[in-house]
Scaffold this motif. Structure first.
Motif, PDB file in Angstrom:
ATOM      1  N   VAL A  69       0.827  -1.204   0.000  1.00  0.00           N
ATOM      2  CA  VAL A  69       0.000   0.000   0.000  1.00  0.00           C
ATOM      3  C   VAL A  69       0.865   1.260   0.000  1.00  0.00           C
ATOM      4  CG1 VAL A  69      -1.632   1.295   1.425  1.00  0.00           C
ATOM      5  CG2 VAL A  69      -2.003  -1.119   1.034  1.00  0.00           C
ATOM      6  N   MET A  70       2.100   1.127   0.470  1.00  0.00           N
ATOM      7  CA  MET A  70       3.021   2.263   0.473  1.00  0.00           C
ATOM      8  C   MET A  70       3.825   2.339  -0.824  1.00  0.00           C
ATOM      9  SD  MET A  70       2.887   4.155   3.165  1.00  0.00           S
ATOM     10  CE  MET A  70       1.255   4.018   3.830  1.00  0.00           C
ATOM     11  N   GLY A  71       3.413   1.608  -1.825  1.00  0.00           N
ATOM     12  CA  GLY A  71       4.013   1.792  -3.151  1.00  0.00           C
ATOM     13  C   GLY A  71       5.171   0.875  -3.475  1.00  0.00           C
ATOM     14  N   ILE A  72       5.366  -0.179  -2.689  1.00  0.00           N
ATOM     15  CA  ILE A  72       6.463  -1.099  -2.998  1.00  0.00           C
ATOM     16  C   ILE A  72       5.923  -2.276  -3.807  1.00  0.00           C
ATOM     17  CG2 ILE A  72       8.135  -2.705  -1.996  1.00  0.00           C
ATOM     18  CD1 ILE A  72       8.206  -0.678   0.412  1.00  0.00           C
ATOM     19  N   ASN A  73       6.514  -2.516  -4.954  1.00  0.00           N
ATOM     20  CA  ASN A  73       6.085  -3.613  -5.804  1.00  0.00           C
ATOM     21  C   ASN A  73       6.634  -4.925  -5.252  1.00  0.00           C
ATOM     22  OD1 ASN A  73       5.791  -5.531  -7.834  1.00  0.00           O
ATOM     23  ND2 ASN A  73       5.833  -3.949  -9.421  1.00  0.00           N
ATOM     24  N   LEU A  74       5.740  -5.743  -4.683  1.00  0.00           N
ATOM     25  CA  LEU A  74       6.189  -6.959  -3.999  1.00  0.00           C
ATOM     26  C   LEU A  74       6.941  -7.888  -4.948  1.00  0.00           C
ATOM     27  CD1 LEU A  74       3.186  -7.935  -1.731  1.00  0.00           C
ATOM     28  CD2 LEU A  74       5.167  -6.570  -1.168  1.00  0.00           C
ATOM     29  N   TRP A  75       6.428  -8.055  -6.165  1.00  0.00           N
ATOM     30  CA  TRP A  75       7.049  -8.961  -7.118  1.00  0.00           C
ATOM     31  C   TRP A  75       8.501  -8.601  -7.337  1.00  0.00           C
ATOM     32  CZ3 TRP A  75       4.225 -12.121 -11.006  1.00  0.00           C
ATOM     33  CH2 TRP A  75       2.897 -12.321 -10.639  1.00  0.00           C
ATOM     34  N   ILE A  76       8.695  -7.333  -7.705  1.00  0.00           N
ATOM     35  CA  ILE A  76      10.041  -6.907  -8.075  1.00  0.00           C
ATOM     36  C   ILE A  76      10.996  -7.035  -6.891  1.00  0.00           C
ATOM     37  CG2 ILE A  76      11.381  -4.857  -8.679  1.00  0.00           C
ATOM     38  CD1 ILE A  76       9.205  -4.130 -10.616  1.00  0.00           C
ATOM     39  N   ALA A 133      -2.870   7.549  -0.193  1.00  0.00           N
ATOM     40  CA  ALA A 133      -2.163   6.973   0.956  1.00  0.00           C
ATOM     41  C   ALA A 133      -3.176   6.623   2.020  1.00  0.00           C
ATOM     42  CB  ALA A 133      -1.159   7.976   1.505  1.00  0.00           C
ATOM     43  N   ARG A 134      -2.829   5.679   2.870  1.00  0.00           N
ATOM     44  CA  ARG A 134      -3.769   5.300   3.911  1.00  0.00           C
ATOM     45  C   ARG A 134      -3.054   4.870   5.188  1.00  0.00           C
ATOM     46  NH1 ARG A 134      -6.774  -0.351   3.238  1.00  0.00           N
ATOM     47  NH2 ARG A 134      -7.148   0.088   5.423  1.00  0.00           N
ATOM     48  N   THR A 135      -3.820   4.829   6.256  1.00  0.00           N
ATOM     49  CA  THR A 135      -3.324   4.229   7.492  1.00  0.00           C
ATOM     50  C   THR A 135      -4.204   3.017   7.778  1.00  0.00           C
ATOM     51  OG1 THR A 135      -4.786   5.506   8.931  1.00  0.00           O
ATOM     52  CG2 THR A 135      -2.656   6.488   8.378  1.00  0.00           C
ATOM     53  N   PHE A 136      -3.734   2.190   8.697  1.00  0.00           N
ATOM     54  CA  PHE A 136      -4.454   0.946   8.983  1.00  0.00           C
ATOM     55  C   PHE A 136      -5.102   0.993  10.357  1.00  0.00           C
ATOM     56  CE2 PHE A 136      -1.349  -0.097   5.833  1.00  0.00           C
ATOM     57  CZ  PHE A 136      -2.004  -0.975   4.992  1.00  0.00           C
ATOM     58  N   GLN A 137      -6.210   0.275  10.436  1.00  0.00           N
ATOM     59  CA  GLN A 137      -6.911   0.206  11.709  1.00  0.00           C
ATOM     60  C   GLN A 137      -6.043  -0.458  12.780  1.00  0.00           C
ATOM     61  OE1 GLN A 137     -10.622  -1.780  11.245  1.00  0.00           O
ATOM     62  NE2 GLN A 137     -11.192  -1.595  13.391  1.00  0.00           N
ATOM     63  N   ASN A 138      -5.382  -1.545  12.384  1.00  0.00           N
ATOM     64  CA  ASN A 138      -4.596  -2.304  13.370  1.00  0.00           C
ATOM     65  C   ASN A 138      -3.113  -1.992  13.298  1.00  0.00           C
ATOM     66  OD1 ASN A 138      -6.968  -3.643  14.059  1.00  0.00           O
ATOM     67  ND2 ASN A 138      -6.675  -5.045  12.333  1.00  0.00           N
ATOM     68  N   ARG A 166       0.482   7.688  15.370  1.00  0.00           N
ATOM     69  CA  ARG A 166       0.974   8.948  14.820  1.00  0.00           C
ATOM     70  C   ARG A 166       2.095   8.700  13.804  1.00  0.00           C
ATOM     71  NH1 ARG A 166       3.210  13.413  18.703  1.00  0.00           N
ATOM     72  NH2 ARG A 166       1.848  12.451  20.242  1.00  0.00           N
ATOM     73  N   VAL A 167       2.910   7.679  14.083  1.00  0.00           N
ATOM     74  CA  VAL A 167       3.970   7.335  13.125  1.00  0.00           C
ATOM     75  C   VAL A 167       3.346   6.892  11.806  1.00  0.00           C
ATOM     76  CG1 VAL A 167       5.929   5.827  12.652  1.00  0.00           C
ATOM     77  CG2 VAL A 167       5.556   6.675  14.964  1.00  0.00           C
ATOM     78  N   GLU A 168       2.244   6.150  11.921  1.00  0.00           N
ATOM     79  CA  GLU A 168       1.555   5.719  10.699  1.00  0.00           C
ATOM     80  C   GLU A 168       1.070   6.907   9.894  1.00  0.00           C
ATOM     81  OE1 GLU A 168      -1.736   3.007  11.135  1.00  0.00           O
ATOM     82  OE2 GLU A 168      -0.809   2.000   9.442  1.00  0.00           O
ATOM     83  N   LEU A 169       0.578   7.913  10.590  1.00  0.00           N
ATOM     84  CA  LEU A 169       0.133   9.132   9.917  1.00  0.00           C
ATOM     85  C   LEU A 169       1.322   9.786   9.212  1.00  0.00           C
ATOM     86  CD1 LEU A 169      -2.383  10.823   9.530  1.00  0.00           C
ATOM     87  CD2 LEU A 169      -1.853  12.046  11.633  1.00  0.00           C
ATOM     88  N   ALA A 170       2.452   9.815   9.912  1.00  0.00           N
ATOM     89  CA  ALA A 170       3.658  10.402   9.325  1.00  0.00           C
ATOM     90  C   ALA A 170       4.064   9.652   8.059  1.00  0.00           C
ATOM     91  CB  ALA A 170       4.804  10.381  10.342  1.00  0.00           C
ATOM     92  N   ARG A 171       3.973   8.330   8.122  1.00  0.00           N
ATOM     93  CA  ARG A 171       4.361   7.526   6.974  1.00  0.00           C
ATOM     94  C   ARG A 171       3.443   7.792   5.784  1.00  0.00           C
ATOM     95  NH1 ARG A 171       4.143   1.105   7.323  1.00  0.00           N
ATOM     96  NH2 ARG A 171       1.951   1.658   7.185  1.00  0.00           N
ATOM     97  N   ALA A 172       2.150   7.927   6.077  1.00  0.00           N
ATOM     98  CA  ALA A 172       1.209   8.212   5.000  1.00  0.00           C
ATOM     99  C   ALA A 172       1.499   9.585   4.393  1.00  0.00           C
ATOM    100  CB  ALA A 172      -0.222   8.149   5.513  1.00  0.00           C
ATOM    101  N   LEU A 173       1.852  10.548   5.240  1.00  0.00           N
ATOM    102  CA  LEU A 173       2.163  11.887   4.731  1.00  0.00           C
ATOM    103  C   LEU A 173       3.383  11.870   3.831  1.00  0.00           C
ATOM    104  CD1 LEU A 173       1.717  14.431   7.655  1.00  0.00           C
ATOM    105  CD2 LEU A 173       0.265  14.038   5.683  1.00  0.00           C
ATOM    106  N   ALA A 174       4.349  11.006   4.166  1.00  0.00           N
ATOM    107  CA  ALA A 174       5.595  10.970   3.399  1.00  0.00           C
ATOM    108  C   ALA A 174       5.374  10.516   1.965  1.00  0.00           C
ATOM    109  CB  ALA A 174       6.616  10.069   4.090  1.00  0.00           C
ATOM    110  N   LEU A 175       4.230   9.895   1.700  1.00  0.00           N
ATOM    111  CA  LEU A 175       3.899   9.553   0.311  1.00  0.00           C
ATOM    112  C   LEU A 175       3.469  10.797  -0.462  1.00  0.00           C
ATOM    113  CD1 LEU A 175       1.746   6.292   0.215  1.00  0.00           C
ATOM    114  CD2 LEU A 175       3.987   6.603  -0.732  1.00  0.00           C
ATOM    115  N   GLU A 176       3.246  11.896   0.252  1.00  0.00           N
ATOM    116  CA  GLU A 176       2.711  13.127  -0.321  1.00  0.00           C
ATOM    117  C   GLU A 176       1.525  12.844  -1.230  1.00  0.00           C
ATOM    118  OE1 GLU A 176       5.226  16.414  -0.991  1.00  0.00           O
ATOM    119  OE2 GLU A 176       7.019  15.215  -0.743  1.00  0.00           O
TER     120      GLU A 176
END
Lengths: 347, 281
Positions: free
Chosen positions: A207-214, B97-102, B175-185
């Protein structure tokens, strides 16, 4: 700010890091003439194990794809280099990269199932990879020499032939140091972070944009390139290639090195390789002494002691320090840095 | 200072100001229907809340949008482009971008590295340049560090930046998850219960951050996403009070169906919603 970042990401952060690195190189350069052939052989084997275990570390420690076929991929590299140098007369320096590449491609092929299957089933498919490779080596008798083995020439540069233990030790040390630096670089960069992301949370990584296959395939490729180079170094050291040099059980011991040293840490892999190889030597020293003390079971003792000790070590580490020696060392260091104010372990 | 091209800001010629369109989506697992005929529109410049009782299909909807589930019927469009059949990593690269419930953090990495890992799509290093490190890999690494540090700074995570995420308490991890989602811009942000399991103070912190992310912080930051804000946010949340305060529009799901949609005050008084939450009389 820029300067601080630069310092933070550099391999040698402080002057003392440079100093210890140069001291290590100096030791490797100066020591061999004073060491016996037996000690040099041990050190050479440690060096080759370090090269190999870095590959497994990138694949298993960083990317989380457990492989029990590592020795099989070492055999691929070993036989590619052996055949190219002995039958085609290629130089070792051309055959070695080709051995790495060939093993890498074999890794890609056997890594394909990782896109569909995980965990235990993937492990089984890597086990299959090992036995397929060994079976092929034996079947392709005309090329590989099959179960008779194959004589392999010693590497040389110009008129310098690496035909003594000391010379070969230098050669292996060179590769061990280079491979450590390269493994460290891959691990700390973009690709390494992608590997760890896949290991820690595959869904989030995707979901963070990493292509698992590659990236899974890249992990298999690079891990097996390391294995191929290590395998080639091994057969050129013995001057002989045979399937007996690549027993399946060694794959398990490579995993054990990672467990002892610390999975997912470049220096942990080095520590693990050194510890397990030295442990073997210790067992060969202690074994006969114990056999004398218990003559009733002496015959089986010598043969099985090594297995027993290694098994116990793995169990002990899995129970008490699954993150390996290097992690323990970090804890001890931080404890003493804060001493006497630290009352509990900090992470 | 930061010479990084990003997918942010978006092309402004959005059709009807619609950023995301979920059209007639149905999803089922075996015989159990998770979503049936759900329609949803996320406009530019709005925070849309998706609420509903447990098992209403809120997370399933987010999973469809981020490409993790493939709906068996219906289509999803992002800025006019069909994304229904795309892989999650392709969708991430488009700007979702998204964050996860768990919590889906990389537990073995530090806070800093977690956020840095999200810069993946903006970096171009490969095995070979990474292996050499000196040169392009190093300069790229340094450039992106600037962005990551700004995001960490913005979300007030600096004291923990070198801590391994696995050792942090729950609220901080969120909050770290939020930061990670933001880093995707990203251009749209999907938040899956960002305040679940938090105490009031932590909830207020997150609510403040969400509003600040939505508004943008102007020139005090160099990172695009912090400067201009993320103008389209979907918030899945249980806490009705906070949802009412944050969202401009609310969509209510129950048993995989959309049962209501409207402004907070309309939803508050909606018969069907009250029944879904409190049960039948």
């Amino acid at each position: 700010m820029e300067q601080l970042y630069k310092k933070e990401i550099s391999l040698f952060k402080e002057k003392k890091d440079w100093f210890s690195f140069l001291a290590l190189v100096g030791l490797i350069a100066v020591l061999p003439p004073f060491l016996s052939d037996r000690i040099l052989t041990i050190f050479t084997m440690i060096g080759i194990a370090i090269v190999s275990v870095h590959g497994l570390n990138l694949l298993t420690g960083y990317c989380g794809q457990v492989s029990l076929g590592h020795v099989g991929f070492m055999a691929v590299g070993a036989y590619i280099s052996a055949v190219l140098t002995s039958k085609s007369g290629l130089s070792f320096w051309i055959a070695l990269p080709l051995a790495g590449l060939g093993a890498g491609v074999a890794g890609l092929i056997f890594g394909l199932p990782s896109l569909r299957i995980k965990g235990f089933y993937l492990i089984m498919s890597t086990v299959a990879a090992h036995f397929i490779v060994i079976w092929l080596v034996i079947q392709l008798h005309d090329i590989t020499g099959g179960s008779d083995g194959l004589a392999v020439p010693k590497p040389k540069i110009g008129s310098l032939v690496f035909n003594t233990k000391a010379k070969y030790f230098y050669l292996v040390s060179f590769f061990a140091i280079i491979s450590t630096i390269v493994a460290h670089n891959i691990a700390r960069g973009r690709v390494g972070r992608a590997f760890i992301a896949i290991r820690d949370h595959e869904i989030a990584a995707e979901v963070m944009g990493i292509n698992l296959w590659i990236y899974k395939l890249q992990a298999f490729f690079v891990g097996c390139v390391y294995a191929g180079v290590a395998g080639a170094l091994l057969v050129h050291y013995f001057g002989f290639a045979s399937v007996d040099q690549f027993p399946f059980i060694d794959s398990v011991w490579y995993l054990a090195m990672l467990i002892v040293g610390g999975m997912g840490s470049t220096f942990g892999a080095v520590v693990g390789a050194i510890c397990l190889k030295l442990l073997d030597e210790l067992v060969t020293i202690v074994g006969p002494i114990l056999a004398k003390a218990f003559p009733a079971v002496a015959a089986q003792f010598a043969a099985s002691l090594s297995l027993i000790v290694r098994g116990v070590i793995i169990a002990v580490f899995l129970i008490f320090e699954p993150r390996g020696l290097l992690h323990r060392w970090d804890l001890v260091k931080s404890y003493f840095r804060l001493w006497p104010f630290s009352t509990e372990e900090t992470d | 200072m930061l010479f990084i091209t990003t997918i942010y800001p978006s092309g402004m010629n959005l059709e009807g100001g619609i950023r995301l369109k979920v059209h007639d989506v149905s999803l089922s697992f075996g015989g159990v229907s998770a979503l049936s005929d759900v329609d949803l529109i996320l406009k530019d410049r709005e925070i849309l809340a998706v609420i509903g009782p447990n098992g209403a299909g809120k997370t399933a909807l987010l999973n469809c949008i981020s490409g993790f589930y493939k709906p068996w019927k219906g289509e999803i469009y992002f800025e006019g482009k069909k994304i229904t059949k795309m892989r999650p990593d392709q969708i991430a690269k488009l700007g979702i971008a998204r964050t996860f419930q768990n919590i889906g953090l990389y537990t073995g990495l530090t806070v800093f590295e977690n956020v840095m890992a999200a810069r993946h799509i903006y970096m171009s290093q490969n095995l070979i340049t990474d292996a050499i490190f000196v040169g392009p890999a190093k300069s790229e690494e340094l450039r992106h560090r600037g962005v990551v540090e700004e995001i960490i700074d913005f979300l007030e995570l600096s004291p923990w930046r070198k801590k391994v995420v696995g050792s942090l308490p729950y609220g901080l991890r969120k909050r770290v998850e939020l930061a990670r989602a933001l880093a995707l811009e990203p251009r749209i942000l999907l938040l899956d219960e960002p305040m679940a399991g938090m105490n009031l103070e932590e909830k207020e912190d997150i609510a403040r951050f969400i509003l600040e992310i939505f508004d943008g912080q102007g020139e005090s930051y160099e990172t695009h996403v912090l400067k201009d804000g993320i103008k389209s946010i979907i918030l899945v949340e249980h806490d009705m009070g906070i949802v009412m305060d944050l969202a401009e529009r609310i969509v209510v799901l129950d048993f995989g169906r959309k049962i209501a949609e409207g402004k907070p005050e309309e939803i508050r008084n909606d018969e069907k919603v009250i029944r879904a939450y409190l049960g039948e009389d």
